[in-house]
Design a protein around this motif. Sequence first.
Motif, short mmCIF file in Angstrom:
data_model
loop_
_atom_site.label_atom_id
_atom_site.label_comp_id
_atom_site.label_asym_id
_atom_site.label_seq_id
_atom_site.Cartn_x
_atom_site.Cartn_y
_atom_site.Cartn_z
N UNK A 168 0.49 -1.44 -0.27
CA UNK A 168 0.02 -0.16 0.14
C UNK A 168 0.80 1.45 -0.06
N UNK A 169 2.11 0.99 -0.06
CA UNK A 169 2.73 2.15 0.25
C UNK A 169 4.11 2.31 -1.07
N UNK A 170 3.46 2.52 -2.32
CA UNK A 170 4.02 2.34 -3.91
C UNK A 170 5.20 3.53 -4.08
N UNK A 171 5.55 4.60 -2.87
CA UNK A 171 6.94 5.22 -3.06
C UNK A 171 7.42 4.96 -2.16
N UNK A 172 7.62 3.84 -1.57
CA UNK A 172 8.28 3.04 -0.49
C UNK A 172 9.97 3.08 -1.41
N UNK A 173 10.64 3.16 -1.05
CA UNK A 173 11.65 2.29 -1.47
C UNK A 173 13.07 2.00 -0.37
N UNK A 174 13.77 1.07 -0.56
CA UNK A 174 15.11 0.07 0.56
C UNK A 174 15.92 0.15 0.49
N UNK A 175 17.06 0.74 0.89
CA UNK A 175 18.64 1.34 1.30
C UNK A 175 18.85 -0.68 0.81
N UNK A 176 19.90 -0.54 0.31
CA UNK A 176 20.92 -1.28 0.00
C UNK A 176 22.10 -1.10 -0.45
N UNK A 177 22.93 -2.23 0.38
CA UNK A 177 23.67 -2.41 0.22
C UNK A 177 25.27 -3.09 0.42
N UNK A 178 26.21 -3.35 -0.16
CA UNK A 178 26.91 -4.01 -0.53
C UNK A 178 28.05 -4.04 -0.59
N UNK A 179 29.54 -5.40 -0.41
CA UNK A 179 30.51 -4.84 -0.90
C UNK A 179 31.01 -6.41 -1.43
N UNK A 180 32.62 -5.89 -2.41
CA UNK A 180 33.30 -7.70 -2.91
C UNK A 180 34.09 -7.53 -2.89
N UNK A 181 35.08 -8.26 -2.58
CA UNK A 181 36.96 -8.21 -3.28
C UNK A 181 36.69 -9.48 -3.89
N UNK A 182 37.84 -9.31 -4.80
CA UNK A 182 38.55 -9.92 -5.66
C UNK A 182 40.06 -10.49 -5.77
N UNK A 183 40.50 -10.88 -6.05
CA UNK A 183 41.78 -11.24 -5.95
C UNK A 183 42.10 -11.84 -7.69
N UNK A 184 42.82 -11.05 -8.62
CA UNK A 184 42.95 -11.33 -10.22
C UNK A 184 44.27 -11.64 -10.35
N UNK A 185 44.10 -12.67 -11.54
CA UNK A 185 45.30 -13.12 -11.82
C UNK A 185 46.44 -12.24 -12.29
N UNK A 186 47.44 -12.24 -12.53
CA UNK A 186 48.88 -11.48 -13.34
C UNK A 186 47.98 -11.00 -14.06
N UNK A 187 47.73 -11.76 -15.18
CA UNK A 187 48.28 -11.82 -16.06
C UNK A 187 46.32 -10.29 -16.60
N UNK A 188 45.46 -10.47 -16.03
CA UNK A 188 44.68 -9.95 -15.69
C UNK A 188 44.77 -7.83 -15.81
#
Length: 242
Positions: free
Chosen positions: A27-47
């Motif tokens: 019943x509240x079409x104008x509502x929105x929720x906050x989202x947050x995230x983080x990600x860590x990635x180990x890359x190869x030497x050639x990348x």
Amino acid sequence: MFPRQTTASLLWLAAIAAIPVAGYGADAPSERIEIAGDYRYAAHESEPVDEAKALACKEAWRLAVVNSPLYREQTASVIDSALLRDLAYTLATQHVQDGQTVEQLERGRTVSCRVQGFLPVEESTRIIKTALAGGPPSAEWLDQNRVLRIVSIREDKSGTIVVQYEALTRLDWIGTHYQGGLRESADIMVDFYDDQGILLRTDRYPARRTSAGDDILNPGSVAMLKIAKPMAAKTYRVWLVK
């Protein structure tokens, strides 16, 4: 457009916390929720480092959506991992509001990205339910006017857009061909956009059951329109003249 994912191994060292700003009742079409995230990635030497950074942020946004209470609740009973992943990317790339990269770090070959933004509750819920029901990925593509209703939209592997529609009133093409107003209302419009979201062109297609065209569509008749997507088009919108 996200960069191509390489074969480098991914190191998942951080998950996300998604915090609702408020409850999300229908019943509240104008509502929105906050989202947050983080990600860590180990890359190869050639990348390339830039590619690794882009991938880290891509996954941070996906996790922000996946771990949101709205997404978890709507998809709790679904086990199709490919569908869920595509749906999360659709929400993350097309429907996040006020999204921003909060932090992006690089330590040797390890990169990390932290993001935050908002998901509109009513729109996101509609998109999830439509996708899980096998319909178009974006609910705003569904449309209706006084003579037609867009029932579903999908894109097959060849890039053909398949639009299913229903006649709401009798469409007699012998009689309506010369009646400009009704003729226009019985056409299906498609906007094509490039990868920057810039409109390439708008095409008009007569709402007919077959490529040859039936003379009459009675109320309740369901028909199909197949449209070849231009090579330069990355996204599109199907709509009806009001």
